[in-house]
Design a protein around this motif. Structure first.
Motif, PDB file in Angstrom:
ATOM      1  N   MET A  41       0.823  -1.207   0.000  1.00  0.00           N
ATOM      2  CA  MET A  41       0.000   0.000   0.000  1.00  0.00           C
ATOM      3  C   MET A  41       0.861   1.263   0.000  1.00  0.00           C
ATOM      4  N   VAL A  42       2.011   1.233   0.670  1.00  0.00           N
ATOM      5  CA  VAL A  42       2.933   2.371   0.604  1.00  0.00           C
ATOM      6  C   VAL A  42       3.417   2.551  -0.829  1.00  0.00           C
ATOM      7  N   PHE A  43       3.811   1.443  -1.467  1.00  0.00           N
ATOM      8  CA  PHE A  43       4.237   1.496  -2.871  1.00  0.00           C
ATOM      9  C   PHE A  43       3.107   2.018  -3.758  1.00  0.00           C
ATOM     10  N   GLN A  48       0.925   6.085  -7.138  1.00  0.00           N
ATOM     11  CA  GLN A  48      -0.256   6.842  -7.531  1.00  0.00           C
ATOM     12  C   GLN A  48       0.058   8.334  -7.574  1.00  0.00           C
ATOM     13  N   GLY A  49       0.720   8.827  -6.557  1.00  0.00           N
ATOM     14  CA  GLY A  49       1.085  10.242  -6.539  1.00  0.00           C
ATOM     15  C   GLY A  49       2.029  10.603  -7.673  1.00  0.00           C
ATOM     16  N   LEU A  50       2.998   9.728  -7.943  1.00  0.00           N
ATOM     17  CA  LEU A  50       3.952   9.982  -9.015  1.00  0.00           C
ATOM     18  C   LEU A  50       3.263  10.001 -10.382  1.00  0.00           C
ATOM     19  N   LEU A  51       2.372   9.030 -10.624  1.00  0.00           N
ATOM     20  CA  LEU A  51       1.695   8.977 -11.925  1.00  0.00           C
ATOM     21  C   LEU A  51       0.752  10.165 -12.106  1.00  0.00           C
ATOM     22  N   LEU A  52       0.051  10.549 -11.051  1.00  0.00           N
ATOM     23  CA  LEU A  52      -0.841  11.711 -11.163  1.00  0.00           C
ATOM     24  C   LEU A  52      -0.035  12.987 -11.383  1.00  0.00           C
ATOM     25  N   PRO A  57      -4.062  10.234 -16.503  1.00  0.00           N
ATOM     26  CA  PRO A  57      -5.451  10.379 -16.051  1.00  0.00           C
ATOM     27  C   PRO A  57      -5.737   9.468 -14.858  1.00  0.00           C
ATOM     28  N   ALA A  58      -6.603   9.921 -13.972  1.00  0.00           N
ATOM     29  CA  ALA A  58      -6.899   9.167 -12.747  1.00  0.00           C
ATOM     30  C   ALA A  58      -7.432   7.772 -13.050  1.00  0.00           C
ATOM     31  N   ALA A  59      -8.159   7.641 -14.155  1.00  0.00           N
ATOM     32  CA  ALA A  59      -8.719   6.327 -14.505  1.00  0.00           C
ATOM     33  C   ALA A  59      -7.633   5.342 -14.937  1.00  0.00           C
ATOM     34  N   GLY A  60      -6.505   5.840 -15.399  1.00  0.00           N
ATOM     35  CA  GLY A  60      -5.457   4.950 -15.883  1.00  0.00           C
ATOM     36  C   GLY A  60      -4.375   4.642 -14.866  1.00  0.00           C
TER      37      GLY A  60
END
Length: 118
Positions: A41-43, A48-52, A57-60
């Motif tokens: 979950m940490v990973f 998630q933060g890095l990709l956003l 896009p949030a969906a991807g």
């Protein structure tokens, strides 16, 4: 001919064992990829933060994180399978090493045998 066939059979057996071991290790490692695992979950949240932040896009985001996780688990499982196979080959080498003592010993004569002549 027998040496070539034996080598091919040996190679096929090694590849088969590696593939089966990789699948077994993948199943074991993939069982730890869940929301109950704190390290995952940490990973997940960091990814998630890095990709956003990179504009994905949030969906991807979720499918990409799962794809990256699957690739990491697959690489680790394959490495574990190679480690298993290297241990098996080491044990086979050690088990067959005493057979060297059964090879005949040829003593050279003092007459000066030229290499290549019989």
């Amino acid at each position: 001919l027998f040496q070539q066939v034996g080598g091919n059979v040996g190679y096929a057996l090694v590849v088969t064992v590696i593939e089966r071991q990789a699948q077994a290790h993948y199943a074991y490692l993939a069982g730890n990829i869940s929301q109950l695992n704190k390290n995952f979950m940490v990973f997940y949240h960091k990814s998630q933060g890095l990709l956003l932040h990179q504009g994905v896009p949030a969906a991807g985001v979720h499918p990409r994180i799962l794809a990256v996780s699957s690739g990491m688990v697959n690489r680790q499982a394959l490495m574990m399978a190679y480690n298993d196979m290297s241990i098996v080959l080491l044990l086979m080498f050690i088990a067959l090493l005493p057979l060297v003592l059964l090879f005949p010993v040829y003593k050279s004569s003092q007459e000066g045998v030229v290499l290549g002549e019989i």
